[in-house]
Design an enzyme around this catalytic site. Structure first.
Site, PDB file in Angstrom:
ATOM      1  N   ASP A  49       0.885  -1.092   0.020  1.00  0.00           N
ATOM      2  CA  ASP A  49       0.018   0.064   0.088  1.00  0.00           C
ATOM      3  C   ASP A  49       0.853   1.282  -0.144  1.00  0.00           C
ATOM      4  OD1 ASP A  49      -2.494  -1.372   0.132  1.00  0.00           O
ATOM      5  OD2 ASP A  49      -2.467  -1.363   2.278  1.00  0.00           O
TER       6      ASP A  49
ATOM      7  N   ASP B 263      -7.225  -1.367  -4.092  1.00  0.00           N
ATOM      8  CA  ASP B 263      -8.096  -0.960  -3.442  1.00  0.00           C
ATOM      9  C   ASP B 263      -9.173  -0.068  -3.891  1.00  0.00           C
ATOM     10  OD1 ASP B 263      -7.107  -2.609  -1.509  1.00  0.00           O
ATOM     11  OD2 ASP B 263      -5.664  -0.812  -0.419  1.00  0.00           O
TER      12      ASP B 263
END
Length: 185
Positions: free
Chosen positions: A128, A146
């Site tokens: 991330d 995401d």
């Protein structure tokens, strides 16, 4: 309730979505590893947009990251893969669903594949690197996959509400046509 978009057009759309989303996701994660790992966060627009490297062992917002490794593997790899197979089946065998739902499921599939690739090849973690916020109000750290998952989920919710309203309108219209066309006594 099916859309008039052909099967070939839908599959072209699906493949384009998969290639674009998974490709962008994996490429941006590669850049994040090369440019952001071991570096301080990069901030833009008065810290509204932040890029910082993170390795997520859990699901959304690190939920489940404290579970044992075998449980995380089952939930985040095995169960996720089963869900993605189910979504693929829906896209292949129920391709005549409303187009907005087809696109929503395509985005869910693309995002799921992007994160599953990380989990399989990076020993259960997902890279991330994006964060948005205003002052103390911030999102969790996320990635392109995401965004595809979130976009697909929001689009699916929108389609359910929109489809529900359409069905209710058609029922009301059918009821009003039935009552107005009833024979006079």
């Amino acid at each position: 309730m099916s859309s008039s978009v052909s099967k070939a057009t839908r599959y072209t759309l699906l493949i384009a979505c998969l290639l674009f989303c998974v490709g962008c996701d994996q490429y941006t994660k590669k850049i994040a590893v090369e440019k952001l790992k071991y570096e301080p966060p990069l901030t833009y627009l008065n810290n509204t947009f932040r890029m910082e490297y993170a390795e997520n062992t859990g699901a959304f917002l690190s939920v489940g990251s404290r579970l044992s490794k075998p449980v995380r593997f089952f939930l985040l790899v095995v169960a996720n893969a089963a869900f993605l197979i189910l979504v693929t089946g829906m896209l292949v065998f129920r391709w005549q669903m409303p187009l907005v739902q087809f696109i929503a499921l395509s985005l869910l599939l693309a995002g799921g594949i992007g994160n599953l690739i990380d989990r399989v090849f990076l020993n259960g973690i997902v890279i991330d690197f994006l964060n948005i916020g205003f002052g103390p109000l911030r999102t969790g750290i996320f990635n392109v996959a995401d965004m595809a998952i979130t976009g697909g989920a929001l689009l699916m919710l929108f389609s359910w509400f929109f489809t529900k309203d359409q069905i209710e309108q058609k029922k009301e219209q059918a009821n009003s046509e039935t009552t107005t066309s009833a024979p006079a006594e």
